[in-house]
Design a protein around this motif. Structure first.
Motif, PDB file in Angstrom:
ATOM      1  N   GLY A 104      -8.843   8.130   3.807  1.00  0.00           N
ATOM      2  CA  GLY A 104     -10.232   8.547   3.951  1.00  0.00           C
ATOM      3  C   GLY A 104     -10.489  10.014   3.705  1.00  0.00           C
ATOM      4  N   PHE A 105      -9.447  10.835   3.715  1.00  0.00           N
ATOM      5  CA  PHE A 105      -9.593  12.250   3.381  1.00  0.00           C
ATOM      6  C   PHE A 105      -9.299  12.531   1.910  1.00  0.00           C
ATOM      7  CE2 PHE A 105      -8.498  13.498   8.022  1.00  0.00           C
ATOM      8  CZ  PHE A 105      -9.843  13.523   8.361  1.00  0.00           C
ATOM      9  N   GLY A 106      -8.866  11.490   1.177  1.00  0.00           N
ATOM     10  CA  GLY A 106      -8.592  11.671  -0.248  1.00  0.00           C
ATOM     11  C   GLY A 106      -7.148  11.955  -0.584  1.00  0.00           C
ATOM     12  N   LEU A 107      -6.219  11.720   0.353  1.00  0.00           N
ATOM     13  CA  LEU A 107      -4.797  11.968   0.113  1.00  0.00           C
ATOM     14  C   LEU A 107      -4.101  10.684  -0.311  1.00  0.00           C
ATOM     15  CD1 LEU A 107      -5.693  14.308   2.116  1.00  0.00           C
ATOM     16  CD2 LEU A 107      -3.293  14.377   2.812  1.00  0.00           C
ATOM     17  N   HIS A 108      -3.193  10.829  -1.270  1.00  0.00           N
ATOM     18  CA  HIS A 108      -2.399   9.694  -1.740  1.00  0.00           C
ATOM     19  C   HIS A 108      -0.963   9.788  -1.234  1.00  0.00           C
ATOM     20  CE1 HIS A 108      -5.340   8.311  -4.815  1.00  0.00           C
ATOM     21  NE2 HIS A 108      -5.663   9.588  -4.851  1.00  0.00           N
ATOM     22  N   GLU A 109      -0.357   8.622  -1.004  1.00  0.00           N
ATOM     23  CA  GLU A 109       1.064   8.502  -0.660  1.00  0.00           C
ATOM     24  C   GLU A 109       1.485   9.403   0.506  1.00  0.00           C
ATOM     25  OE1 GLU A 109       0.164   6.998  -4.389  1.00  0.00           O
ATOM     26  OE2 GLU A 109       0.733   9.119  -4.452  1.00  0.00           O
ATOM     27  N   THR A 110       0.766   9.323   1.601  1.00  0.00           N
ATOM     28  CA  THR A 110       1.228  10.027   2.799  1.00  0.00           C
ATOM     29  C   THR A 110       2.249   9.196   3.568  1.00  0.00           C
ATOM     30  OG1 THR A 110      -0.634   9.200   4.131  1.00  0.00           O
ATOM     31  CG2 THR A 110      -0.916  11.334   3.035  1.00  0.00           C
ATOM     32  N   THR A 111       2.474   7.974   3.139  1.00  0.00           N
ATOM     33  CA  THR A 111       3.561   7.149   3.651  1.00  0.00           C
ATOM     34  C   THR A 111       4.400   6.696   2.470  1.00  0.00           C
ATOM     35  OG1 THR A 111       2.128   5.193   3.571  1.00  0.00           O
ATOM     36  CG2 THR A 111       2.306   6.331   5.684  1.00  0.00           C
ATOM     37  N   GLY A 112       5.718   6.749   2.621  1.00  0.00           N
ATOM     38  CA  GLY A 112       6.604   6.338   1.547  1.00  0.00           C
ATOM     39  C   GLY A 112       6.658   7.341   0.404  1.00  0.00           C
ATOM     40  N   VAL A 123       2.440  10.038  -8.621  1.00  0.00           N
ATOM     41  CA  VAL A 123       1.482  10.354  -7.568  1.00  0.00           C
ATOM     42  C   VAL A 123       0.149   9.687  -7.903  1.00  0.00           C
ATOM     43  CG1 VAL A 123       2.646  12.525  -7.056  1.00  0.00           C
ATOM     44  CG2 VAL A 123       0.688  12.534  -8.621  1.00  0.00           C
ATOM     45  N   GLY A 124      -0.557   9.272  -6.874  1.00  0.00           N
ATOM     46  CA  GLY A 124      -1.830   8.584  -7.091  1.00  0.00           C
ATOM     47  C   GLY A 124      -1.701   7.121  -7.433  1.00  0.00           C
ATOM     48  N   SER A 125      -0.500   6.557  -7.267  1.00  0.00           N
ATOM     49  CA  SER A 125      -0.303   5.135  -7.581  1.00  0.00           C
ATOM     50  C   SER A 125      -0.976   4.221  -6.573  1.00  0.00           C
ATOM     51  CB  SER A 125       1.198   4.804  -7.626  1.00  0.00           C
ATOM     52  OG  SER A 125       1.817   5.400  -8.737  1.00  0.00           O
ATOM     53  N   TYR A 126      -1.125   4.694  -5.342  1.00  0.00           N
ATOM     54  CA  TYR A 126      -1.738   3.897  -4.287  1.00  0.00           C
ATOM     55  C   TYR A 126      -3.057   4.539  -3.864  1.00  0.00           C
ATOM     56  CZ  TYR A 126       2.793   1.584  -4.026  1.00  0.00           C
ATOM     57  OH  TYR A 126       3.931   0.875  -4.334  1.00  0.00           O
ATOM     58  N   ALA A 127      -3.918   3.735  -3.304  1.00  0.00           N
ATOM     59  CA  ALA A 127      -5.256   4.201  -2.931  1.00  0.00           C
ATOM     60  C   ALA A 127      -5.180   5.366  -1.952  1.00  0.00           C
ATOM     61  CB  ALA A 127      -6.054   3.054  -2.321  1.00  0.00           C
ATOM     62  N   ALA A 128      -6.134   6.266  -2.072  1.00  0.00           N
ATOM     63  CA  ALA A 128      -6.201   7.427  -1.183  1.00  0.00           C
ATOM     64  C   ALA A 128      -6.687   7.006   0.195  1.00  0.00           C
ATOM     65  CB  ALA A 128      -7.151   8.462  -1.764  1.00  0.00           C
ATOM     66  N   ARG A 144       0.803  -1.214   0.000  1.00  0.00           N
ATOM     67  CA  ARG A 144       0.000   0.000   0.000  1.00  0.00           C
ATOM     68  C   ARG A 144       0.841   1.272   0.000  1.00  0.00           C
ATOM     69  NH1 ARG A 144      -5.506  -1.040   3.520  1.00  0.00           N
ATOM     70  NH2 ARG A 144      -6.029  -3.077   2.593  1.00  0.00           N
ATOM     71  N   MET A 145       2.155   1.110  -0.129  1.00  0.00           N
ATOM     72  CA  MET A 145       3.019   2.285  -0.228  1.00  0.00           C
ATOM     73  C   MET A 145       4.335   1.898  -0.873  1.00  0.00           C
ATOM     74  SD  MET A 145       4.213   2.819   3.708  1.00  0.00           S
ATOM     75  CE  MET A 145       4.507   1.412   4.774  1.00  0.00           C
ATOM     76  N   ASP A 201      17.078  -3.221  -4.129  1.00  0.00           N
ATOM     77  CA  ASP A 201      15.641  -2.980  -4.001  1.00  0.00           C
ATOM     78  C   ASP A 201      14.936  -3.883  -5.007  1.00  0.00           C
ATOM     79  OD1 ASP A 201      13.032  -2.078  -3.875  1.00  0.00           O
ATOM     80  OD2 ASP A 201      13.537   0.049  -3.988  1.00  0.00           O
ATOM     81  N   SER A 202      14.191  -4.839  -4.493  1.00  0.00           N
ATOM     82  CA  SER A 202      13.532  -5.810  -5.369  1.00  0.00           C
ATOM     83  C   SER A 202      12.387  -5.208  -6.164  1.00  0.00           C
ATOM     84  CB  SER A 202      13.009  -6.986  -4.543  1.00  0.00           C
ATOM     85  OG  SER A 202      11.924  -6.572  -3.719  1.00  0.00           O
ATOM     86  N   GLY A 203      11.888  -4.063  -5.715  1.00  0.00           N
ATOM     87  CA  GLY A 203      10.739  -3.467  -6.393  1.00  0.00           C
ATOM     88  C   GLY A 203       9.469  -4.262  -6.223  1.00  0.00           C
ATOM     89  N   ALA A 204       9.386  -5.040  -5.141  1.00  0.00           N
ATOM     90  CA  ALA A 204       8.208  -5.891  -4.942  1.00  0.00           C
ATOM     91  C   ALA A 204       6.919  -5.085  -4.837  1.00  0.00           C
ATOM     92  CB  ALA A 204       8.390  -6.739  -3.677  1.00  0.00           C
ATOM     93  N   ASP A 205       7.021  -3.823  -4.427  1.00  0.00           N
ATOM     94  CA  ASP A 205       5.821  -2.992  -4.339  1.00  0.00           C
ATOM     95  C   ASP A 205       5.490  -2.324  -5.669  1.00  0.00           C
ATOM     96  OD1 ASP A 205       7.793  -1.015  -4.500  1.00  0.00           O
ATOM     97  OD2 ASP A 205       7.662  -0.486  -2.383  1.00  0.00           O
ATOM     98  N   GLY A 206       6.277  -2.628  -6.700  1.00  0.00           N
ATOM     99  CA  GLY A 206       6.007  -2.101  -8.029  1.00  0.00           C
ATOM    100  C   GLY A 206       6.943  -1.013  -8.486  1.00  0.00           C
TER     101      GLY A 206
END
Length: 296
Positions: free
Chosen positions: A206-214, A199-204, A175-176, A187-192
């Protein structure tokens, strides 16, 4: 050539009270992550994502801004992103995976020969706090306070290390964008992703923000002090009145729990306002517009 675009999209964040900080013993008390304390905020607006290369290019094209890295002539790049055979350059003593690279800038994230072509929707990096403030002034916005950043990053549920809960990869789902594999060698790139992701690669949250971690560290407006949480006011804490470093939040694609469990919404970091690196960006904020009152 990057096609200029309009400014960042802001989302509404409701005001109210939340608990800021953590006392998790696995964290970094020396960073001033605690004590957990109540904070009350008025409604405000904050960037749905971090500012992108395309958005920053629009600013540069409009005003001719020369970034701190461009003025200094160097910035810091993760060694794992440099091409094979790259000549030895000065490394950070405490973190030798960081290499000083002449000509590394927001336009050339890995130094001369690299480009942001094809990465217009990635977060702008190699930007200092001063660069971020200059962009915000031009766009008619500002940097978020540290309290605003954490409240928005947590999402409406709050109380957890990540916007979705306390498990980093629930049911094995990434998720990040953080470092996967054997840090710093591979870095294996297992997260893609290896390096930044769009930006916007991961789900937002509950307030609609993306990538607040990582993904990238994000500058906040506050001066940093490790003891600030113990003395900060309840309502809209602005941060210390002075300092030598500014707050960074959110972690980056280089965070790995073997050495840096700082990809949490309750972690903190800081650096000098003129610092730049290939994993540092920012998102912006604004005061909520005044609502017209009426009768009946």
């Amino acid at each position: 050539m990057i096609e200029p675009v309009t400014g960042p999209t802001l989302v509404d964040v409701p005001g109210g009270r939340f608990t800021m900080g953590t006392d998790d013993p696995r964290g970094y008390p020396a960073d001033g992550e605690g004590p957990p304390h109540p904070v009350e905020l008025s409604p405000y607006l904050i960037g749905r994502t971090t500012v992108t290369n395309a958005e920053f290019a629009a600013f540069v094209d409009a005003v001719g801004h020369h970034s701190t890295a461009e003025q200094l002539g160097t910035s810091f790049v993760f060694a794992g992103l440099l091409p094979g055979g790259f000549p030895p350059t000065r490394a950070v003593a405490s973190a030798p995976w960081w290499r000083e690279v002449a000509g590394a800038t927001w336009r050339h994230p890995e130094g001369p020969g690299s480009t942001v072509a094809g990465r217009t929707s990635h977060p702008v990096v190699h930007v200092s706090w001063d660069d971020a403030v200059a962009y915000a002034d031009w766009a008619g916005v500002r940097l978020p306070t540290e309290a605003e950043w954490e409240h928005a990053a947590r999402g409406p549920a709050g109380g957890h290390h990540y916007p979705w809960g306390d498990e980093r990869e629930p049911d094995g789902e990434h998720r990040m964008n953080v470092f996967q594999g054997d840090f710093p060698r591979h870095d294996s790139g297992a997260d893609g992703w290896v390096g930044t992701c769009p930006v916007g690669s991961y789900a937002a949250n509950g307030f609609g923000l993306h990538e607040t971690t990582g993904n990238v560290w994000e500058w906040c407006s506050d001066w940093y002090a490790a003891d600030y949480y113990a003395r900060s006011p309840l309502a809209s804490p602005p941060g210390p009145s002075s300092g030598t470093t500014r707050v960074l939040r959110g972690g980056s694609y280089l965070c790995h729990d073997s050495y840096c469990w700082r990809y949490r919404v309750d972690s903190r970091n800081a650096n000098t306002p003129d610092s730049t690196a290939g994993n540092v960006g920012f998102r912006v904020a604004a005061d909520a517009p005044a609502r017209a009152s009426g009768s009946g």
